[in-house]
Design a protein around this motif. Structure first.
Motif, PDB file in Angstrom:
ATOM      1  N   VAL A 244       0.825  -1.213   0.000  1.00 63.79           N
ATOM      2  CA  VAL A 244       0.000   0.000   0.000  1.00 63.79           C
ATOM      3  C   VAL A 244       0.857   1.259   0.000  1.00 63.79           C
ATOM      4  O   VAL A 244       0.623   2.189  -0.778  1.00 63.79           O
ATOM      5  N   ALA A 245       1.839   1.341   0.880  1.00 62.82           N
ATOM      6  CA  ALA A 245       2.662   2.550   0.967  1.00 62.82           C
ATOM      7  C   ALA A 245       3.365   2.824  -0.353  1.00 62.82           C
ATOM      8  O   ALA A 245       3.433   3.984  -0.809  1.00 62.82           O
ATOM      9  N   GLN A 246       3.894   1.791  -0.977  1.00 59.31           N
ATOM     10  CA  GLN A 246       4.567   1.965  -2.263  1.00 59.31           C
ATOM     11  C   GLN A 246       3.600   2.492  -3.320  1.00 59.31           C
ATOM     12  O   GLN A 246       3.926   3.432  -4.066  1.00 59.31           O
ATOM     13  N   ALA A 247       2.416   1.884  -3.393  1.00 65.66           N
ATOM     14  CA  ALA A 247       1.435   2.306  -4.400  1.00 65.66           C
ATOM     15  C   ALA A 247       0.976   3.739  -4.154  1.00 65.66           C
ATOM     16  O   ALA A 247       0.849   4.532  -5.090  1.00 65.66           O
ATOM     17  N   ARG A 248       0.734   4.083  -2.887  1.00 68.55           N
ATOM     18  CA  ARG A 248       0.264   5.436  -2.577  1.00 68.55           C
ATOM     19  C   ARG A 248       1.307   6.476  -2.983  1.00 68.55           C
ATOM     20  O   ARG A 248       0.967   7.546  -3.508  1.00 68.55           O
ATOM     21  N   ALA A 249       2.570   6.173  -2.774  1.00 72.66           N
ATOM     22  CA  ALA A 249       3.642   7.108  -3.132  1.00 72.66           C
ATOM     23  C   ALA A 249       3.782   7.257  -4.640  1.00 72.66           C
ATOM     24  O   ALA A 249       4.220   8.313  -5.132  1.00 72.66           O
ATOM     25  N   ALA A 250       3.419   6.213  -5.383  1.00 73.69           N
ATOM     26  CA  ALA A 250       3.634   6.216  -6.830  1.00 73.69           C
ATOM     27  C   ALA A 250       2.477   6.823  -7.617  1.00 73.69           C
ATOM     28  O   ALA A 250       2.640   7.111  -8.809  1.00 73.69           O
ATOM     29  N   LEU A 251       1.337   7.020  -6.980  1.00 70.22           N
ATOM     30  CA  LEU A 251       0.127   7.406  -7.697  1.00 70.22           C
ATOM     31  C   LEU A 251      -0.362   8.793  -7.293  1.00 70.22           C
ATOM     32  O   LEU A 251      -0.175   9.218  -6.152  1.00 70.22           O
ATOM     33  N   PRO A 252      -1.043   9.483  -8.206  1.00 66.80           N
ATOM     34  CA  PRO A 252      -1.691  10.739  -7.824  1.00 66.80           C
ATOM     35  C   PRO A 252      -2.871  10.451  -6.891  1.00 66.80           C
ATOM     36  O   PRO A 252      -3.413   9.348  -6.875  1.00 66.80           O
ATOM     37  N   ALA A 253      -3.281  11.471  -6.148  1.00 69.41           N
ATOM     38  CA  ALA A 253      -4.367  11.286  -5.186  1.00 69.41           C
ATOM     39  C   ALA A 253      -5.681  10.900  -5.860  1.00 69.41           C
ATOM     40  O   ALA A 253      -6.550  10.303  -5.219  1.00 69.41           O
ATOM     41  N   SER A 254      -5.805  11.210  -7.138  1.00 69.66           N
ATOM     42  CA  SER A 254      -7.051  10.888  -7.853  1.00 69.66           C
ATOM     43  C   SER A 254      -7.244   9.390  -8.053  1.00 69.66           C
ATOM     44  O   SER A 254      -8.361   8.938  -8.298  1.00 69.66           O
ATOM     45  N   ILE A 255      -6.172   8.621  -7.963  1.00 74.61           N
ATOM     46  CA  ILE A 255      -6.278   7.157  -8.061  1.00 74.61           C
ATOM     47  C   ILE A 255      -6.236   6.583  -6.654  1.00 74.61           C
ATOM     48  O   ILE A 255      -5.267   6.777  -5.917  1.00 74.61           O
ATOM     49  N   LYS A 256      -7.283   5.891  -6.276  1.00 76.02           N
ATOM     50  CA  LYS A 256      -7.356   5.316  -4.940  1.00 76.02           C
ATOM     51  C   LYS A 256      -6.448   4.092  -4.830  1.00 76.02           C
ATOM     52  O   LYS A 256      -6.203   3.393  -5.813  1.00 76.02           O
ATOM     53  N   VAL A 257      -5.986   3.850  -3.612  1.00 73.91           N
ATOM     54  CA  VAL A 257      -5.229   2.633  -3.330  1.00 73.91           C
ATOM     55  C   VAL A 257      -6.090   1.739  -2.451  1.00 73.91           C
ATOM     56  O   VAL A 257      -6.500   2.128  -1.352  1.00 73.91           O
ATOM     57  N   ALA A 258      -6.369   0.556  -2.952  1.00 76.13           N
ATOM     58  CA  ALA A 258      -7.154  -0.441  -2.228  1.00 76.13           C
ATOM     59  C   ALA A 258      -6.259  -1.630  -1.885  1.00 76.13           C
ATOM     60  O   ALA A 258      -5.288  -1.909  -2.586  1.00 76.13           O
ATOM     61  N   ALA A 259      -6.601  -2.310  -0.811  1.00 80.09           N
ATOM     62  CA  ALA A 259      -5.894  -3.537  -0.448  1.00 80.09           C
ATOM     63  C   ALA A 259      -6.883  -4.503   0.172  1.00 80.09           C
ATOM     64  O   ALA A 259      -7.999  -4.116   0.561  1.00 80.09           O
ATOM     65  N   VAL A 260      -6.480  -5.751   0.279  1.00 78.68           N
ATOM     66  CA  VAL A 260      -7.390  -6.805   0.700  1.00 78.68           C
ATOM     67  C   VAL A 260      -7.183  -7.184   2.165  1.00 78.68           C
ATOM     68  O   VAL A 260      -6.083  -7.059   2.708  1.00 78.68           O
ATOM     69  N   ALA A 261      -8.262  -7.666   2.779  1.00 77.09           N
ATOM     70  CA  ALA A 261      -8.223  -8.132   4.165  1.00 77.09           C
ATOM     71  C   ALA A 261      -8.976  -9.449   4.268  1.00 77.09           C
ATOM     72  O   ALA A 261      -9.932  -9.685   3.519  1.00 77.09           O
ATOM     73  N   ASP A 262      -8.525 -10.294   5.187  1.00 77.20           N
ATOM     74  CA  ASP A 262      -9.141 -11.614   5.359  1.00 77.20           C
ATOM     75  C   ASP A 262      -9.188 -12.358   4.030  1.00 77.20           C
ATOM     76  O   ASP A 262     -10.164 -13.036   3.720  1.00 77.20           O
ATOM     77  N   PHE A 263      -8.122 -12.245   3.277  1.00 73.36           N
ATOM     78  CA  PHE A 263      -8.095 -12.663   1.875  1.00 73.36           C
ATOM     79  C   PHE A 263      -7.088 -13.791   1.657  1.00 73.36           C
ATOM     80  O   PHE A 263      -5.991 -13.749   2.223  1.00 73.36           O
ATOM     81  N   PRO A 264      -7.403 -14.772   0.814  1.00 71.84           N
ATOM     82  CA  PRO A 264      -8.643 -14.929   0.055  1.00 71.84           C
ATOM     83  C   PRO A 264      -9.647 -15.886   0.686  1.00 71.84           C
ATOM     84  O   PRO A 264     -10.742 -16.065   0.165  1.00 71.84           O
ATOM     85  N   ASP A 265      -9.287 -16.521   1.801  1.00 75.26           N
ATOM     86  CA  ASP A 265     -10.099 -17.627   2.309  1.00 75.26           C
ATOM     87  C   ASP A 265     -11.347 -17.193   3.061  1.00 75.26           C
ATOM     88  O   ASP A 265     -12.268 -17.982   3.238  1.00 75.26           O
ATOM     89  N   GLY A 266     -11.393 -15.941   3.537  1.00 72.65           N
ATOM     90  CA  GLY A 266     -12.587 -15.486   4.233  1.00 72.65           C
ATOM     91  C   GLY A 266     -12.841 -16.236   5.522  1.00 72.65           C
ATOM     92  O   GLY A 266     -13.976 -16.613   5.824  1.00 72.65           O
ATOM     93  N   ALA A 267     -11.790 -16.440   6.299  1.00 72.48           N
ATOM     94  CA  ALA A 267     -11.963 -17.129   7.583  1.00 72.48           C
ATOM     95  C   ALA A 267     -12.758 -16.255   8.548  1.00 72.48           C
ATOM     96  O   ALA A 267     -12.768 -15.030   8.434  1.00 72.48           O
ATOM     97  N   LEU A 268     -13.412 -16.888   9.492  1.00 73.64           N
ATOM     98  CA  LEU A 268     -14.108 -16.145  10.546  1.00 73.64           C
ATOM     99  C   LEU A 268     -13.066 -15.801  11.607  1.00 73.64           C
ATOM    100  O   LEU A 268     -13.032 -16.355  12.700  1.00 73.64           O
ATOM    101  N   ASP A 269     -12.181 -14.880  11.227  1.00 73.64           N
ATOM    102  CA  ASP A 269     -11.006 -14.545  12.032  1.00 73.64           C
ATOM    103  C   ASP A 269     -10.934 -13.026  12.144  1.00 73.64           C
ATOM    104  O   ASP A 269     -10.225 -12.362  11.383  1.00 73.64           O
TER     105      ASP A 269
END
Length: 253
Positions: A52-77
């Protein structure tokens, strides 16, 4: 809708994605460069939390940076999901795509899934929250609808079809059910993200049409519609350049 119009819309609504196990910093640099085209920029890039930090530094603010959580298995964790979200926020991310614990939902643990989503929503504010229901792993339209309702009731900004890691990814049938739940919710801000197996503008047109039919033409914008894909950009650019387009490999319908 003409093919070039669809290509422009798909570009504006694209979450350009790289979620390979072996992704490197060099891969993310390439991804961020691709996100800025002669025809405009994508809506967001979607990466692992560690990039995320690398992508945010490389992109203008107009392009959002998204990242994944609980991925990809979708555990109840929940602790794992919350740790992912915190890492994304601390690194300057704008959006989080979290996997709904779909196996728990299939097993009948509705209350536990609802609690998980509520905690995720609380922890992720003010990030845009996209909830991946993994529709290809839900055996019925009713389960797809239930997962969609739970995510929307918890405050999801988008409901998303798939991780792209399961055998069946986005399908028009699942999309139709999810879009109908968004309409029924009455949430004017809630959006839909089609992800997995969308490789050509022709593939994207199916979801553009469904979204317009269900939510109205006004929903055809990156605030209400996203495409999660890695290869779609190639065909979008081919269409916009007026060159020969690759033959569609077909979606995993």
């Amino acid at each position: 809708m003409q093919l070039q119009d669809a290509a422009r819309l798909a570009l504006a609504c694209l979450d350009l994605t790289s979620l390979n196990d072996g992704d490197t910093a060099a891969d993310i640099s390439t991804l961020c460069a691709k996100a800025q085209t002669p025809f405009g920029t994508v809506a967001a890039v979607c990466v692992w939390p560690r990039f995320v930090a690398q992508a945010r530094a490389a992109l203008p603010a107009s392009i959002k940076v998204a990242a994944v959580a609980d991925f990809p298995d979708g555990a109840l964790d929940l602790p794992r999901a919350l740790a992912d979200i915190e890492a994304i926020a601390q690194a300057g991310g704008d959006e989080v795509d979290v996997v709904l614990p779909y196996k728990a939902l299939v097993a009948g643990q509705r209350a536990e899934v609802a609690e998980f989503l509520a905690e995720v929503r609380h922890a992720s504010r003010p990030l845009t929250l996209k909830v991946i229901i993994e529709s290809g792993e839900l055996a019925s339209s009713e389960l797809i609808r239930e997962a969609s309702r739970l995510a929307l009731m918890a405050g999801a900004d988008f409901i998303k079809t798939s991780t792209g890691k399961s055998p069946v990814s986005a399908t028009p049938e699942a999309a139709a059910a999810m879009l109908q739940e968004i309409r029924s919710s009455g949430l004017a801000h809630a959006g839909f993200k089609a992800s997995g197996g969308i490789r050509t503008v022709a593939d994207a047109q199916v979801y553009l049409k469904l979204t317009a039919q269900t939510l109205g033409e006004g929903a055809l914008n990156p605030q209400r519609l996203r495409f999660g894909a890695s290869g779609l950009l190639n065909d979008v650019l081919a269409v916009l350049e007026g060159g020969a387009r690759p033959v569609s490999a077909g979606s995993a319908y």
